[in-house]
Design an enzyme around this catalytic site. Structure first.
Site, PDB file in Angstrom:
ATOM      1  N   GLN A   1      58.176 -63.810   9.600  1.00 41.09           N
ATOM      2  CA  GLN A   1      57.189 -63.200   8.716  1.00 41.09           C
ATOM      3  C   GLN A   1      57.834 -62.524   7.514  1.00 41.09           C
ATOM      4  O   GLN A   1      57.334 -62.609   6.401  1.00 41.09           O
ATOM      5  CB  GLN A   1      56.371 -62.169   9.519  1.00 41.09           C
ATOM      6  CG  GLN A   1      55.109 -61.697   8.835  1.00 41.09           C
ATOM      7  CD  GLN A   1      53.943 -62.645   9.035  1.00 41.09           C
ATOM      8  OE1 GLN A   1      53.679 -63.066  10.153  1.00 41.09           O
ATOM      9  NE2 GLN A   1      53.245 -62.982   7.976  1.00 41.09           N
TER      10      GLN A   1
ATOM     11  N   ASN B   1      41.803 -71.656  14.195  1.00 46.35           N
ATOM     12  CA  ASN B   1      41.501 -71.345  12.797  1.00 46.35           C
ATOM     13  C   ASN B   1      42.365 -72.140  11.814  1.00 46.35           C
ATOM     14  O   ASN B   1      41.855 -72.716  10.849  1.00 46.35           O
ATOM     15  CB  ASN B   1      41.677 -69.833  12.602  1.00 46.35           C
ATOM     16  CG  ASN B   1      41.639 -69.444  11.161  1.00 46.35           C
ATOM     17  OD1 ASN B   1      42.663 -69.379  10.505  1.00 46.35           O
ATOM     18  ND2 ASN B   1      40.446 -69.227  10.648  1.00 46.35           N
TER      19      ASN B   1
ATOM     20  N   LYS C   1      58.722 -65.201   5.064  1.00 46.45           N
ATOM     21  CA  LYS C   1      57.499 -65.817   4.552  1.00 46.45           C
ATOM     22  C   LYS C   1      56.847 -64.896   3.516  1.00 46.45           C
ATOM     23  O   LYS C   1      56.468 -65.313   2.430  1.00 46.45           O
ATOM     24  CB  LYS C   1      56.548 -66.033   5.734  1.00 46.45           C
ATOM     25  CG  LYS C   1      55.255 -66.696   5.394  1.00 46.45           C
ATOM     26  CD  LYS C   1      54.204 -66.570   6.497  1.00 46.45           C
ATOM     27  CE  LYS C   1      54.691 -66.772   7.895  1.00 46.45           C
ATOM     28  NZ  LYS C   1      53.570 -67.013   8.836  1.00 46.45           N
TER      29      LYS C   1
ATOM     30  N   ASP D   1      46.342 -63.270  14.402  1.00 47.89           N
ATOM     31  CA  ASP D   1      47.231 -64.398  14.695  1.00 47.89           C
ATOM     32  C   ASP D   1      46.574 -65.063  15.910  1.00 47.89           C
ATOM     33  O   ASP D   1      45.378 -64.819  16.165  1.00 47.89           O
ATOM     34  CB  ASP D   1      48.664 -63.893  14.986  1.00 47.89           C
ATOM     35  CG  ASP D   1      49.707 -65.012  14.935  1.00 47.89           C
ATOM     36  OD1 ASP D   1      50.192 -65.313  13.845  1.00 47.89           O
ATOM     37  OD2 ASP D   1      50.026 -65.606  15.998  1.00 47.89           O
TER      38      ASP D   1
ATOM     39  N   LYS E   1      55.280 -57.770  13.065  1.00 42.99           N
ATOM     40  CA  LYS E   1      54.410 -58.588  13.937  1.00 42.99           C
ATOM     41  C   LYS E   1      54.122 -57.793  15.186  1.00 42.99           C
ATOM     42  O   LYS E   1      54.921 -56.931  15.576  1.00 42.99           O
ATOM     43  CB  LYS E   1      55.126 -59.892  14.320  1.00 42.99           C
ATOM     44  CG  LYS E   1      54.183 -60.992  14.722  1.00 42.99           C
ATOM     45  CD  LYS E   1      53.716 -61.773  13.517  1.00 42.99           C
ATOM     46  CE  LYS E   1      52.660 -62.797  13.865  1.00 42.99           C
ATOM     47  NZ  LYS E   1      52.414 -63.693  12.715  1.00 42.99           N
TER      48      LYS E   1
HETATM   49  N1  GLU Z   1      49.362 -64.332  11.358  1.00 41.30           N
HETATM   50  C1  GLU Z   1      49.444 -64.859  10.027  1.00 41.30           C
HETATM   51  C2  GLU Z   1      50.842 -65.352   9.758  1.00 41.30           C
HETATM   52  O1  GLU Z   1      51.502 -65.816  10.662  1.00 41.30           O
HETATM   53  C3  GLU Z   1      48.914 -63.880   8.986  1.00 41.30           C
HETATM   54  C4  GLU Z   1      49.589 -62.550   8.933  1.00 41.30           C
HETATM   55  C5  GLU Z   1      48.924 -61.548   7.994  1.00 41.30           C
HETATM   56  O2  GLU Z   1      48.008 -61.894   7.299  1.00 41.30           O
HETATM   57  O3  GLU Z   1      49.383 -60.399   7.977  1.00 41.30           O
HETATM   58  O4  GLU Z   1      51.333 -65.370   8.662  1.00 41.30           O
END
Ligand code: GLU
Length: 449
Positions: free
Chosen positions: A115, A245, A118, A170, A130
């Site tokens: 994350q 989703n 990303k 998630d 997370k």
């Molecule tokens: N769970 C999503 C991801 O893996 C979104 C996380 C978010 O929006 O904070 O990127």
């Protein structure tokens, strides 16, 4: 020089393994990033000197807590909750919550590690985190879900804040769960702090397009990968694993761009429908009735349900793994390539095993790793935070255009970084290097964090 750097990186990886025993998914995620970093340390020796990689691999904070709740029969149940606040060098911790029985610290750490890179790739001011719990929402009543969410938030709230840590959904955490979580946060704090959670309902502070964002974004990423190859999605046969989703909105955007999606799945089996998946039916089964994908075949007689089947055996041009980690193995990757697949983009986090990734890279197909391809969800979360901060709400068209621009920019950044670092077409290297540099430079600038 290169050998010294490689040895240095291998040493760091071995330290991570030793310090985090048994956390296999976390080791895998770290290894994949570290393997890209040789040329970065060669170019930026200050990163090695300041031990930036070692710092990044150690989360800033790891919270593990008890979540007691009561089921509808009055029985007491205990789950384990997690929030790993990985890195806040470029913004508040940002990342979803996963409720799934497979959740343990190693899963949350791999997801948090992915994350943070990303989020850096989005170019928006969000750090990485997370969380989640080893709670299985399947088969639970609405009241049980509500009681669980309330208990979970009763502990988690003290760690959150719109400038501190901003969770979202998630796997297993969607609109319903976020509603209960948000409600409990508000009751405890007596603050309508919209920016503390994203993925809210659009009637109470949520952003349009967030529901669709991860899937739509992944398709935009494929569109861009094909564009540089002078190709498009028009008329291409696609396979999308999962039916949650991410999968649903991946299918929707693929269909809008003229592709034919012939298969989707859930953890029990695969649906193959050669004339194209009936998305309205999938939405009804999954979003409204919360049923299994097997029921699709009872409505469409020309569709096949393969119980326990492997979706990657279905021939396609474009494959979009959108279910879960390590769902696509080396064998699956070889099958896909042999069947003529030339583009893969990951809607899920780390869905391809290291062996599978190697197969795609060696075959030189267009392969978009999750941290680039599925960044649209969290990017739109950051857009929700922007709207909340300005007490505004944007139209669907405006928000979708922003998402498209962000995905197009992520593609350009990862593509150009791969070229610049001598690996043209390698989006894995491009994504790892570009995001690492952004986080590392912020950490250097901020001093000893
Ligand atoms: N769970 C999503 C991801 O893996 C979104 C996380 C978010 O929006 O904070 O990127």
């Amino acid at each position: 020089m290169a050998v010294v750097v490689d040895e240095q990186i291998e040493g760091i990886y071995q330290q991570v393994r030793a310090k985090n025993p048994g956390e296999e998914e976390f080791h895998q995620a770290v290894k994949e990033v570290l393997e890209s970093l040789g040329p970065v340390l060669a170019k930026y020796p200050e990163f090695a000197h300041q031990k930036i990689i070692e710092r990044i691999c150690e989360p800033e904070r790891q919270i593990i807590f008890r979540v007691p709740w009561q089921d509808d029969k009055g029985h007491f149940r205990i789950n384990r909750g997690f929030r790993v606040e990985f890195n806040s060098a470029i913004g508040p911790y940002k990342g979803g919550l996963r409720f799934h029985p497979s959740v343990y610290l190693g899963i949350i750490k791999f997801l948090g590690f992915e994350q943070l890179f990303k989020n850096a790739l989005t170019g928006l001011p969000i750090g990485g985190g997370k969380g989640g719990a080893d709670f299985d929402p399947k088969g639970k009543s609405d009241n049980e879900i509500m009681r669980f969410c309330q208990s979970f938030m009763t502990e988690l709230y003290r760690h959150l804040g719109e400038y501190t840590d901003v969770p979202a959904g998630d796997t297993g955490v969607g609109g319903r769960e976020l509603g209960y979580l948000c409600g409990q946060y508000k009751r405890i704090t007596n603050r309508y702090e919209s920016g503390v959670l994203t993925g809210k309902g659009t009637g109470w502070g949520g952003s349009l397009v967030l529901t669709e964002a991860t899937g739509y974004g992944a398709v935009y990423f494929v569109r861009e990968m094909l564009k540089v190859r002078n190709d498009s999605l028009e008329g291409k046969t696609c396979v999308v694993s999962g039916s949650g989703n991410v999968a649903i909105y991946t299918i929707e955007k693929l269909q809008q761009l003229g592709a034919i999606v012939v298969a989707c799945s859930d953890s029990n089996g695969v649906i193959v429908h050669d004339r194209g998946i009936d998305l309205a039916l999938v939405k009804r089964l999954k979003e409204v009735e919360r049923r299994r994908i097997a029921d699709y075949a009872t409505t469409h007689e020309d569709a096949r349900y393969i119980a326990g089947g492997n979706i990657w055996d279905v021939p396609c041009h474009v494959a979009m793994p959108s279910a879960t980690q390590n769902e696509l193995t080396g064998r699956d990757a070889r099958t896909l390539v042999a069947n003529g697949c030339f583009a893969v983009a990951e809607g899920a986090n780390m869905p391809t095993t290291p062996e599978g990734v190697k197969v795609f890279l060696d075959a030189k197909i267009a392969y978009g790793p999750g941290k680039a391809a599925n960044a649209g969800g969290v990017a739109t979360s950051a857009l929700e935070m922007q709207q909340n901060a300005s007490r505004d709400s944007w139209t669907f068209e405006f928000t979708e255009k922003k998402l498209d621009e962000i995905m197009t920019r992520i593609h350009a950044t990862t593509y150009q970084t791969a070229e610049e670092f001598g690996a043209p077409g390698n989006y894995v290297l491009g994504a790892n290097v570009a995001s690492f540099i952004r986080v590392a430079q912020a950490m250097v600038a901020l001093g000893f964090i």
